[in-house]
Scaffold this motif. Structure first.
Motif, short mmCIF file in Angstrom:
data_model
loop_
_atom_site.label_atom_id
_atom_site.label_comp_id
_atom_site.label_asym_id
_atom_site.label_seq_id
_atom_site.Cartn_x
_atom_site.Cartn_y
_atom_site.Cartn_z
N ASP A 139 0.65 -1.43 -0.50
CA ASP A 139 -0.08 -0.62 0.05
C ASP A 139 0.77 1.43 0.13
N VAL A 140 1.92 1.45 0.62
CA VAL A 140 3.15 2.31 0.95
C VAL A 140 3.33 2.39 -0.93
N TYR A 141 3.73 1.53 -0.91
CA TYR A 141 4.49 2.02 -2.64
C TYR A 141 3.69 2.56 -3.61
N GLN A 142 2.20 1.30 -3.09
CA GLN A 142 1.26 2.29 -4.76
C GLN A 142 0.81 3.64 -4.12
N SER A 143 0.76 4.29 -2.84
CA SER A 143 -0.07 5.08 -1.99
C SER A 143 1.46 6.22 -3.02
N VAL A 144 2.37 6.08 -2.47
CA VAL A 144 3.58 6.96 -3.19
C VAL A 144 3.64 7.69 -4.61
N GLU A 145 3.79 5.74 -5.46
CA GLU A 145 2.81 6.29 -6.84
C GLU A 145 2.08 7.05 -7.07
N GLY A 151 0.87 14.34 -8.57
CA GLY A 151 1.55 16.35 -8.37
C GLY A 151 2.19 16.76 -7.48
N PHE A 152 2.33 15.59 -6.24
CA PHE A 152 2.90 15.60 -4.93
C PHE A 152 4.40 15.86 -5.29
N LYS A 153 5.10 16.49 -4.70
CA LYS A 153 6.76 16.58 -5.14
C LYS A 153 7.88 16.55 -3.55
N GLN A 180 13.83 3.57 -1.31
CA GLN A 180 14.53 3.86 -2.40
C GLN A 180 13.76 4.29 -3.17
N LEU A 181 12.05 5.07 -2.18
CA LEU A 181 10.98 5.19 -2.52
C LEU A 181 11.43 6.72 -2.75
N ASP A 182 11.91 7.52 -3.40
CA ASP A 182 12.87 9.04 -3.65
C ASP A 182 11.39 10.04 -2.83
N VAL A 183 11.52 10.03 -1.57
CA VAL A 183 10.66 10.54 -1.12
C VAL A 183 11.82 11.83 -0.15
N GLN A 184 11.12 13.13 0.42
CA GLN A 184 12.43 14.07 0.21
C GLN A 184 12.81 14.63 1.85
#
Length: 377
Positions: A139-145, A151-153, A180-184
Motif C-alpha cells: 500500500d505504501v508503494y502504491q500510495s507514493v506512486e 502532483g506531489f513533490k 528507494q521511494l524517492d521521498v524528501q
C-alpha cells in the motif's frame, strides 16, 4: 503575527496499539457535524485574532484521509475560506497509506495541499499487523506512486523503531526500502509505551517484549548513519530531510513560535498563552453552540517557562539554541539563567558550546531527554 495553524481530525477506521492521540472510531461518528463545528471554531478565532497569511498549515489526527471525498472537499474549502495562505506556504496533510486513492490525492493537491506525511512505521508486514496497522508494504508503494502522479513533490514518511520483536536487520531493511521511494523527508521515533493503549495493557501483563534500551540506541545510531549516507540532513533529533525540505510547520514548534490549533483536543500557543481544546466531541461542540471557543485549559506562560521552553525545544534542532537570539528574545544572557546546567552537560560531552550556538553532541542526542529535563525547574 501568527502564521501557522494545526487542525485535528480525530477519526480513525482502526486504532493502532501504540497510539494515545485524541481519536475515535470513524463508524457512527458525527463527521459532517464535526466539520461544521471546526469551521465555526476557525471563524470565531479569525474574527477575534491578529494573524498574517498562513505560511504553514498542518492537518493531523486521527487519520485525516479517513474522511470520504465529499467530506474532504468540504473540509478543504473551509480551510481555504478561513485561513488565507501566504505566497510561499507549506500545507501538510497526514495520510494513511491504506486509504489513499488517487482521487483523494488529486483532491488534496487541487485544494492547495503540497506536502504529505505518510504513517508507514515499518515495511515488515508481520510487524505492521503486530502493532495494529491495517496497511501493508504494498500500500505504501502504491500510495507514493499515486501521490507523485497527482502532483506531489514533497513527501515525508514516519517510521517507528524498537518495535516488539524488531531486530536490527529488520530495521535496516525498512530503511533500505524507504530510501528507494524517492521521498524528501523522514520522521523516525522510538516506540514509547503510553498509558491507555493496547501496548500499555500488554506491558502491564508482561506480554509485550521490546528490543531493550541497548538495541534501541543502536537502531538510532544506525538511523543517523544511514540517513547521512543517503543525503538526508538531520535537522532535528528525530527528523531528516533533503536540503530545503525541512518541515516548516514543525520548526514553528521547535522555534517556540506562536500557532493556532483547531479541532477536538488541539493545542494552541497564542498571545503568550498555551491553550488546549476539549477532546471528547460532545464537549468540543457544546461551547461552539454558544459561539464560544471550546477551550478546556488556558495557561499564561511566564518568562521563566518561556526560557525553559526555548532550551528544551530549541536543543532538539541540530543547529541548537542561539545565545544571541536568546538575549534578544528575553533581554538576559543565557549563562545568567542556565550556566550550571550548560556547564554540567558540556563536561559530560552531552552539549557543545561553540561560537553563538549551544548544540547537542552525538552522545547528547542519545540522551536527549536527560538534557531536556534538566532545564525544567
Amino acid at each position: 503575527m501568527i502564521q501557522a495553524a494545526y487542525l485535528h481530525i480525530p477519526f480513525c477506521e482502526h486504532i493502532c496499539h501504540y497510539c494515545d492521540f485524541n481519536k475515535v472510531f470513524l463508524k457512527g461518528q458525527p463527521v459532517d457535524e464535526y466539520l461544521q463545528y471546526l469551521d465555526k471554531e476557525m471563524e470565531i478565532t479569525m474574527n477575534s485574532s491578529e494573524y498574517a497569511p498562513f505560511k504553514t498549515i498542518f492537518v493531523g489526527g486521527g487519520t485525516p484521509t479517513a474522511l470520504n471525498e465529499k467530506q474532504l472537499a468540504t473540509f478543504l474549502e473551509s480551510i481555504r475560506k478561513r485561513l488565507p495562505l501566504a505566497g510561499q506556504y507549506e500545507f501538510t496533510f497526514e495520510a494513511n497509506p491504506g486509504d489513499l486513492s488517487y482521487e483523494k490525492l488529486k483532491l488534496l493537491f487541487d485544494h492547495g495541499v503540497n506536502r504529505l506525511s505518510l504513517g508507514v512505521q515499518t515495511f515488515n508486514d508481520q510487524l505492521l499487523e503486530k502493532i495494529g496497522r491495517v496497511h501493508r508494504a504494498k500500500d505504501v508503494y502504491q500510495s507514493v506512486e499515486s501521490a507523485k502522479k497527482a502532483g506531489f513533490k514533497n513527501m515525508s514518511i514516519d517510521l517507528i523503531y524498537s518495535l516488539p520483536t524488531q531486530t536490527m536487520a529488520d530495521f535496516q531493511e525498512t530503511l533500505n526500502t524507504s530510501f528507494q521511494l524517492d521521498v524528501q523527508h523522514f520522521s523516525a521515533y522510538s516506540l514509547i509505551i503510553e498509558p491507555k493503549t493496547v501496548f500499555y495493557n500488554l506491558m502491564r501483563k508482561g506480554k509485550l517484549h521490546t528490543p531493550g534500551e541497548d538495541v534501541e540506541a543502536a537502531m538510532y545510531e544506525l538511523l543517523m548513519e544511514k540517513m547521512k549516507e543517503n543525503g538526508f540532513e538531520q535537522y532535528e533529533i528525530s527528523n531528516f530531510s533533503k536540503p530545503g525540505f525541512e518541515s516548516k510547520h514543525n520548526l514553528t514548534y521547535w522555534n517556540n513560535e506562536a500557532y493556532f490549533g483547531f479541532g477536538a483536543g488541539a493545542h494552541s500557543y497564542v498571545d503568550g498563552y498555551r491553550r488546549s481544546n476539549y477532546g471528547p466531541l460532545k464537549k468540543y461542540m457544546e461551547p461552539l453552540d454558544q459561539n464560544q471557543l471550546p477551550i478546556m485549559d488556558k495557561h499564561e506562560v511566564t518568562k521563566k517557562e518561556k526560557m525553559e521552553e526555548e532550551m528544551f525545544l530549541g536543543l532538539r534542532k541540530t543547529q541548537g539554541v542561539s545565545m544571541k537570539g536568546f538575549k534578544e528574545k528575553f533581554d538576559i544572557d543565557i549563562m545568567e539563567v542556565f550556566r550550571e546546567e550548560l556547564m554540567a552537560h558540556e563536561q559530560k560531552s552531552l552539549l557543545e558550546i561553540k561560537d553563538d550556538s549551544i548544540q547537542l553532541t552525538k552522545q547528547g542526542r542519545l540522551l536527549g531527554n536527560e538534557v531536556f529535563q534538566s532545564f525544567i525547574k
